[in-house]
Design a protein around this motif. Sequence first.
Motif, short mmCIF file in Angstrom:
data_model
loop_
_atom_site.label_atom_id
_atom_site.label_comp_id
_atom_site.label_asym_id
_atom_site.label_seq_id
_atom_site.Cartn_x
_atom_site.Cartn_y
_atom_site.Cartn_z
N ILE A 120 -5.85 4.57 14.71
CA ILE A 120 -5.60 3.21 15.40
C ILE A 120 -6.79 2.65 16.13
CG2 ILE A 120 -4.08 1.94 16.73
CD1 ILE A 120 -3.02 2.79 13.96
N GLU A 121 -7.38 3.48 17.06
CA GLU A 121 -8.30 2.96 18.07
C GLU A 121 -9.47 2.73 17.30
OE1 GLU A 121 -10.38 1.88 20.87
OE2 GLU A 121 -8.10 2.28 21.00
N ARG A 122 -9.97 3.56 16.24
CA ARG A 122 -10.97 3.23 15.62
C ARG A 122 -11.15 1.96 14.85
NH1 ARG A 122 -11.17 9.20 12.92
NH2 ARG A 122 -11.91 10.32 15.02
N VAL A 123 -9.88 1.34 14.45
CA VAL A 123 -9.93 -0.02 13.57
C VAL A 123 -10.60 -1.07 14.49
CG1 VAL A 123 -8.48 -1.59 12.69
CG2 VAL A 123 -7.70 0.73 12.78
N THR A 124 -11.47 -1.76 13.79
CA THR A 124 -12.20 -2.83 14.11
C THR A 124 -11.86 -4.13 13.76
OG1 THR A 124 -14.05 -2.75 12.33
CG2 THR A 124 -14.39 -1.28 14.44
N LYS A 125 -12.21 -5.27 14.09
CA LYS A 125 -12.25 -6.52 13.50
C LYS A 125 -12.59 -6.66 12.27
CE LYS A 125 -14.05 -9.13 16.70
NZ LYS A 125 -14.53 -10.43 17.85
N VAL A 153 0.93 -1.08 0.21
CA VAL A 153 -0.10 -0.07 -0.12
C VAL A 153 0.80 1.39 0.18
CG1 VAL A 153 -1.99 -1.18 1.32
CG2 VAL A 153 0.01 0.16 2.59
N SER A 154 0.32 2.43 -0.22
CA SER A 154 1.15 3.62 -0.17
C SER A 154 0.64 4.18 1.10
CB SER A 154 0.41 4.78 -1.31
OG SER A 154 -0.91 5.03 -1.09
N ARG A 155 1.54 5.30 1.56
CA ARG A 155 1.40 5.86 2.72
C ARG A 155 0.29 6.66 3.05
NH1 ARG A 155 0.20 7.28 6.86
NH2 ARG A 155 1.33 7.70 8.60
N SER A 156 -0.35 7.17 1.64
CA SER A 156 -1.63 8.16 1.61
C SER A 156 -3.04 7.22 1.53
CB SER A 156 -1.33 8.92 0.64
OG SER A 156 -1.42 8.42 -0.72
N ASN A 157 -2.75 5.91 1.57
CA ASN A 157 -4.03 5.19 1.61
C ASN A 157 -4.97 5.38 2.64
OD1 ASN A 157 -5.63 2.87 1.43
ND2 ASN A 157 -4.39 1.85 -0.07
N PRO A 158 -6.07 5.63 2.65
CA PRO A 158 -6.99 5.43 3.76
C PRO A 158 -6.88 4.28 4.80
CG PRO A 158 -7.99 6.40 2.05
CD PRO A 158 -6.73 5.87 1.41
N ASP A 159 -6.71 3.20 4.16
CA ASP A 159 -6.54 1.90 4.93
C ASP A 159 -5.26 1.67 5.51
OD1 ASP A 159 -9.01 1.16 4.17
OD2 ASP A 159 -8.52 0.21 2.34
N HIS A 195 -4.08 12.73 15.76
CA HIS A 195 -5.00 11.82 15.07
C HIS A 195 -4.59 10.49 15.15
CE1 HIS A 195 -8.13 14.98 14.71
NE2 HIS A 195 -7.59 15.49 13.75
N TYR A 196 -3.35 10.31 15.10
CA TYR A 196 -2.86 8.87 14.93
C TYR A 196 -3.27 7.90 15.89
CZ TYR A 196 0.37 5.00 14.47
OH TYR A 196 0.95 3.75 14.39
N VAL A 222 -10.15 -11.53 13.46
CA VAL A 222 -8.77 -11.76 14.55
C VAL A 222 -9.73 -12.04 15.90
CG1 VAL A 222 -7.41 -10.76 13.27
CG2 VAL A 222 -8.68 -9.22 14.90
N SER A 223 -9.11 -12.36 16.85
CA SER A 223 -9.74 -12.31 18.31
C SER A 223 -9.80 -10.81 18.86
CB SER A 223 -8.91 -13.51 19.12
OG SER A 223 -7.72 -12.73 19.45
N ASP A 224 -10.55 -10.84 19.90
CA ASP A 224 -10.70 -9.71 20.40
C ASP A 224 -9.40 -9.27 21.33
OD1 ASP A 224 -13.50 -9.19 19.97
OD2 ASP A 224 -14.26 -10.15 21.64
N GLN A 225 -8.68 -10.33 21.83
CA GLN A 225 -7.58 -10.17 22.35
C GLN A 225 -6.41 -9.57 21.49
OE1 GLN A 225 -6.97 -10.30 25.79
NE2 GLN A 225 -5.32 -9.08 25.35
N GLU A 226 -6.13 -10.21 20.54
CA GLU A 226 -5.29 -9.84 19.16
C GLU A 226 -5.48 -8.42 18.94
OE1 GLU A 226 -4.09 -13.58 16.45
OE2 GLU A 226 -6.23 -12.96 16.24
N LEU A 227 -6.62 -8.13 18.71
CA LEU A 227 -7.00 -6.47 18.27
C LEU A 227 -6.55 -5.71 19.45
CD1 LEU A 227 -8.51 -4.77 16.13
CD2 LEU A 227 -10.51 -5.14 17.52
N ALA A 228 -6.94 -6.09 20.52
CA ALA A 228 -6.67 -5.06 21.72
C ALA A 228 -5.25 -4.70 21.91
CB ALA A 228 -7.20 -5.55 22.91
N ASP A 229 -4.51 -6.30 21.64
CA ASP A 229 -2.98 -5.90 21.91
C ASP A 229 -2.12 -5.18 20.86
OD1 ASP A 229 -3.32 -7.59 24.21
OD2 ASP A 229 -2.42 -9.39 23.22
#
Length: 465
Positions: free
Chosen positions: A425-430, A292-298, A420-421, A375-382
């Motif tokens: 990151i916090e907004r990312v969901t499973k 991906v590129s650095r400017s990719n919203p993903d 915002h960084y 992914v699991s809830d724990q993997e995402l949280a970690d």
Amino acid sequence: MRPSRQKTGSRWSNQTRLATVLRSLLGLLALVTCWTAPALPAELRPVRFVMPNGLTVLFLEQHALPIVEAHALVRVGSAQDSPDKAGLANLVSSLLDEGTMTLTSAQIAEQIEFVGGSIGARATEDYTTATVRTLKKDVDLGLSLLADILQRPSFPKHEFERVRSELIGQVISEKDEPGTLAMKAFNQVVFTGHPYRWPVTGSEETLPKISHQDVLTFHSQHYFPNQTILSIVGDLSHDEAASLATKYFGAWKRGAASSPKLPKPHSLERAAVKLIDKELTQSSIVIGHVGVSRSNPDYYAVSVMNQILGSGGFGSRLMDNIRDKQGLAYGVMSLFDARLVPGPFYISLQTRTEATNQAIAGVLHELRAMREAPVSDQELADAKAYLMGSFALRLDTTSKLAQTLGLVEFHNLGLDYFTHYPQWIERVTKEDVLRVAKQYLDPQRVALIVVGDQGKAKVRLETKP
């Protein structure tokens, strides 16, 4: 990408060095680490202004230590090299501090070491940076040297011959490094027809073709203030920084940009395998594709996904499977090298020759698993906790701050990036992680590079759905 060459005056006499060692001791102690009192990223308030000649200046006050660091990012890198002269951008950057119209290489080294500072330059695929670091009391000297090597390098013929020979020797020596060989081959396969395919440092074939005139022409065509981002971080006020930028860079003449827009690399149509035979007891493996590129919203969801997959150290899935459960490698890692346009995504490891296919199968299994189930809830949280928690550590020196400021501007991320960084990151969901895994991981169309004893490894690639 090559390491930065920091000049600290190694050429001047022992007598001169001894005469000044006490004078520069305090500066050296402070500048070795350039540690700055950690601040929460949200507390960082950089200031941006554009000078009449087009130079973009970013400034951030940091008063924990009497240090000033300046990074000049020029929007030209090895992607602008022609295929037959790969390594030109890197050679130019290597020569910037080897003499100017008024100073020899030795004089530059003497002056910067006298004050316990450092100066250097390096090229990457997308850009070139020249940097200087001094104590606040020596900031005029530091910025005058930085301005001099950017605007008025003389590229002495004897230094050109010496540095080019050194780079050729470096490239030749890399033939004995299996991991480097694998990465070079990987880029050749993944970026066929794209500028990212050749090494930043060039090759044994292309470097001898670069002439002294090529260096002069490259600098005259690309090094302009309107192509440059100047980041200043340290013990200055805004007015002081603006005054210094004007004093040393205000007379730099604007130029016409001559770099064509970098094309987006194409994905592989099918899996590709390249085997390099060497008598080794281990296989060096690189497997991956365009990322991906650095400017990719993903980018932020991809960062979380990759933290779980393979960049999370001992907590990653790849380490758990390949190292801990199967004992196939001491270490394995995955990386999305996000650039101006999509850079590489790759997984690299070394394993004993007889286990080569088992390791490859284990990697492909984890790629498919990331795409098949959340992914699991724990993997995402970690993963999110690590990325948010480590963010401040990437900003804990004047050097890191100056570098990050330049890249934030280069990739148009906005000066609110520091605030915002963690939020992004916090907004990312499973669901986000699964979506980007399906979109940006493609085990069906990977490039596989193996350097090792091919007669014993007997490599095979099975890209089953």
